[in-house]
Design an enzyme around this catalytic site. Sequence first.
Site, PDB file in Angstrom:
ATOM      1  N   TYR A 133       0.907  -1.227   0.032  1.00 63.55           N
ATOM      2  CA  TYR A 133      -0.131  -0.250  -0.409  1.00 63.55           C
ATOM      3  C   TYR A 133       0.978   0.763   0.270  1.00 63.55           C
ATOM      4  CZ  TYR A 133       1.076   1.381   4.954  1.00 63.55           C
ATOM      5  OH  TYR A 133       1.263   1.225   6.029  1.00 63.55           O
ATOM      6  N   CYS A 134       0.513   1.984  -0.829  1.00 61.96           N
ATOM      7  CA  CYS A 134       0.737   3.837  -0.354  1.00 61.96           C
ATOM      8  C   CYS A 134      -0.585   4.758   0.128  1.00 61.96           C
ATOM      9  CB  CYS A 134       1.140   4.349  -1.307  1.00 61.96           C
ATOM     10  SG  CYS A 134       0.532   4.475  -2.882  1.00 61.96           S
ATOM     11  N   VAL A 135      -0.313   5.684  -0.014  1.00 56.45           N
ATOM     12  CA  VAL A 135      -1.819   6.809   0.777  1.00 56.45           C
ATOM     13  C   VAL A 135      -2.532   5.922  -0.101  1.00 56.45           C
ATOM     14  CG1 VAL A 135      -2.268   8.489   1.012  1.00 56.45           C
ATOM     15  CG2 VAL A 135       0.228   8.341   1.130  1.00 56.45           C
TER      16      VAL A 135
END
Length: 230
Positions: A133-135
């Site tokens: 994941y990232c933002v």
Amino acid sequence: MEVQSIIIDDIQKLRENTVQNIFSESEDAEIRSSESSELILGQTTPLGNISELTESLILTSASNVNPQTLDSFNISCIISCAPELPESPLHDEVIYHKIEVIDSGCSRILQYFDPAADLIHQVSSLGGKTLVYCVAGVSRSASICLAYLMKYQKLSLLEAYNYVKLRRPRIKPNCGFFKQLIEYEKQLFGCNTVEMVFNEFVQMEIPDVYQCDYKVPASYVKKRCKNGRY
């Protein structure tokens, strides 16, 4: 000469960041418009927008990283591509791997492709699942997943991109990351299936797979003609 080169580099970076803002704004609009109704091929759950790319790889945004998600999908490894977010381990038995890269066209992400892909493969070979994941689950984390699919699933960059795009329509690695994905594909296979092309509308190079999203509007062409530029 050196000063001139620095100025040119600064202008290029400014242009890339400005264009990336255009990309980000369109992505945000896409996310908002589809948040309540988007169907993700592979997995659609009440847990939110969680995209299962393979039996052992899940791509999502930071908002979906919680104990409920980890338990529901039996996650054994988490790869965070958002160093700006605070570290918050959710389970002691889960492996946490952090990639220190900001979402900028100037950031170097290529160096993280092999370690992340190797980790995902290792976890998978032991029967585990990795959540990346990232933002927003759009650029950094998507780039890592594309790298894994190329290295261990033997997909070309174009095949990997189309594959992930079907399961998570909102993905859009920034142009700098895509250049590095193209470089990585060349390293792995000796050839490329995606290339950077100059786009008249945004006045910079973008991946050819983005061309259909950034066509020159007819009104823009007429204005350019009127001004005597064509």
